[in-house]
Design a protein around this motif. Structure first.
Motif, mmCIF file in Angstrom:
data_model
loop_
_atom_site.group_PDB
_atom_site.id
_atom_site.type_symbol
_atom_site.label_atom_id
_atom_site.label_comp_id
_atom_site.label_asym_id
_atom_site.label_seq_id
_atom_site.Cartn_x
_atom_site.Cartn_y
_atom_site.Cartn_z
ATOM 1 N N ALA A 1 101.088 4.629 9.408
ATOM 2 C CA ALA A 1 101.072 4.831 7.954
ATOM 3 C C ALA A 1 101.034 6.288 7.536
ATOM 4 O O ALA A 1 100.988 6.573 6.339
ATOM 5 N N ILE A 2 101.051 7.224 8.464
ATOM 6 C CA ILE A 2 101.040 8.641 8.085
ATOM 7 C C ILE A 2 102.364 8.965 7.372
ATOM 8 O O ILE A 2 103.439 8.668 7.894
ATOM 9 N N PRO A 3 102.324 9.559 6.176
ATOM 10 C CA PRO A 3 103.570 9.878 5.477
ATOM 11 C C PRO A 3 104.504 10.736 6.329
ATOM 12 O O PRO A 3 104.063 11.582 7.117
ATOM 13 N N ALA A 4 105.789 10.527 6.153
ATOM 14 C CA ALA A 4 106.796 11.193 6.987
ATOM 15 C C ALA A 4 106.712 12.707 6.911
ATOM 16 O O ALA A 4 106.977 13.399 7.905
ATOM 17 N N VAL A 5 106.356 13.254 5.741
ATOM 18 C CA VAL A 5 106.367 14.705 5.561
ATOM 19 C C VAL A 5 104.990 15.330 5.744
ATOM 20 O O VAL A 5 104.824 16.534 5.555
ATOM 21 N N HIS A 6 103.994 14.529 6.126
ATOM 22 C CA HIS A 6 102.633 15.042 6.323
ATOM 23 C C HIS A 6 102.551 15.762 7.669
ATOM 24 O O HIS A 6 103.188 15.366 8.647
ATOM 25 N N ALA A 7 101.747 16.821 7.727
ATOM 26 C CA ALA A 7 101.587 17.573 8.982
ATOM 27 C C ALA A 7 101.042 16.693 10.098
ATOM 28 O O ALA A 7 101.354 16.911 11.277
ATOM 29 N N ASP A 8 100.248 15.682 9.755
ATOM 30 C CA ASP A 8 99.705 14.781 10.771
ATOM 31 C C ASP A 8 100.808 14.002 11.487
ATOM 32 O O ASP A 8 100.632 13.568 12.619
ATOM 33 N N ARG A 9 101.954 13.822 10.818
ATOM 34 C CA ARG A 9 103.073 13.137 11.472
ATOM 35 C C ARG A 9 103.575 13.964 12.658
ATOM 36 O O ARG A 9 103.914 13.424 13.704
ATOM 37 N N GLN A 10 103.601 15.285 12.504
ATOM 38 C CA GLN A 10 104.005 16.157 13.605
ATOM 39 C C GLN A 10 102.990 16.093 14.741
ATOM 40 O O GLN A 10 103.354 16.051 15.927
ATOM 41 N N ARG A 11 101.708 16.075 14.385
ATOM 42 C CA ARG A 11 100.660 16.008 15.408
ATOM 43 C C ARG A 11 100.710 14.683 16.159
ATOM 44 O O ARG A 11 100.500 14.623 17.370
ATOM 45 N N ALA A 12 100.992 13.616 15.426
ATOM 46 C CA ALA A 12 101.089 12.306 16.064
ATOM 47 C C ALA A 12 102.261 12.264 17.041
ATOM 48 O O ALA A 12 102.174 11.650 18.112
ATOM 49 N N ALA A 13 103.364 12.924 16.687
ATOM 50 C CA ALA A 13 104.528 12.957 17.576
ATOM 51 C C ALA A 13 104.199 13.710 18.855
ATOM 52 O O ALA A 13 104.542 13.267 19.966
#
Length: 322
Positions: free
Chosen positions: A223-235
């Motif tokens: 559920a992390i928004p696509a443009v949120h910095a957490d999305r990069q961390r999750a990747a």
């Protein structure tokens, strides 16, 4: 006998007879050190025809960084994607379901052909998520998924709006003559505010949540928004886990413990102890949701009150006033 993290790619890269294969890989920049490590395929659905999968190029770089940091060698490959939202209502929509099979087959073919030791799949829209689950299962190698996340909700004249459901709702207003063409154009320009999949509970959202439940995606990542910095961390955390999970007993044990090395900034994967502590609270919220649904069905809540209650409870707030 311990599990060999390079259990499959050795067939491609090891031994004097594989000099031809190694020379081709060295021609595009891989080194002997790279080819001695476990090789992880990154299945990327990036395409420029929709917001759902548009941010995947950047995400792929983060996944690669995680794989390299954990001692592996990433190799990215592409597959296709068809947007339900863009093609809906046209002949193009007929291609959508077929695309699921093509995506699944292409991942299996590339995975088996190049004998990757693991696969990380970057997913996002209605068909890519189930397709990549199917492809990973058929390839029969350890696999993880990186959900792309939803787009940000828009704002129209002080009202929060989202893609999908609100677009169809407003279109009905236009057809009924209750909304002007000028207002309709305004909605069109603000309803989808960023890259990411639709914000409705459609296939893109529910399949991402299901991937988490199946242990195929890091907990908390859907559920992390696509443009949120957490999305990069999750990747990046997913790239780390793709290699760390080679100390496995395959995916399941590893994803159960979700090592603290996957922590990056504010994003972190919950471990089993945290999940257990939260279990009682989650059960209470589930009971509250069932209660609000019963009251709504009995006519004691309006539909709007019911939705407010469910959203509030999912965010840890109490029941709204009757």
């Amino acid at each position: 006998m311990p599990f060999d993290p390079k259990h499959w790619s050795r067939t491609i890269t090891d031994g004097p007879s594989r000099a031809g294969a190694r020379s081709m890989l060295k021609a595009i920049g891989f080194t002997d050190a790279d080819l001695a490590k476990p090789i992880v395929g990154i299945a990327n659905t990036w395409i420029e025809t929709m917001p759902c999968t548009y941010p995947r190029r950047r995400l792929a770089e983060k996944v690669k960084a995680g794989i390299r940091a954990a001692g592996g060698t990433p190799m990215e490959f592409n597959t296709i994607s068809i947007s339900d939202g863009v093609t809906m209502g046209t002949e193009g929509m007929k291609a959508s379901l077929i695309s699921r099979e093509v995506i699944a087959d292409s991942i299996e073919l590339v995975g088996r052909g190049h004998m990757f030791d693991a696969i990380v799949a970057l997913v996002g829209c209605d068909k890519t998520t189930p397709a990549q689950l199917m492809g990973a299962a058929s390839a029969d190698v350890p696999a993880l998924m990186v959900p792309g996340g939803p787009m940000l909700r828009g704002m129209w004249r002080g009202t929060e709006v989202g893609s999908g459901t609100d677009v169809r709702r407003f279109w009905e207003e236009v057809r009924a003559g209750r909304m002007t063409e000028e207002e309709w154009c305004e909605v069109e320009s603000c309803v989808s505010r960023s890259a990411g999949h639709c914000t409705v509970m459609g296939t893109a959202s529910t399949m991402a949540a299901l991937a988490e439940a199946l242990g195929m995606a890091l907990p908390g990542s859907a559920a992390i928004p696509a443009v949120h910095a957490d999305r990069q961390r999750a990747a990046e955390a997913s790239g780390l886990m793709a290699i760390e999970s080679h100390s496995w007993d395959h995916n399941h044990e590893c994803l159960g413990r979700t090592a603290t090395r996957a922590e990056r900034g504010t994003f972190r994967v919950r471990d089993e102890a945290e999940a257990e502590r939260e279990g009682g609270e989650a059960a209470r919220r589930a009971r509250e949701r069932r209660g609000t649904r019963r009251r709504q069905q009995a006519g004691r809540y309006s539909l709007r009150q019911h939705r407010h209650a469910v959203v509030g409870l999912s965010q840890g707030r109490g029941r709204p006033p009757a």
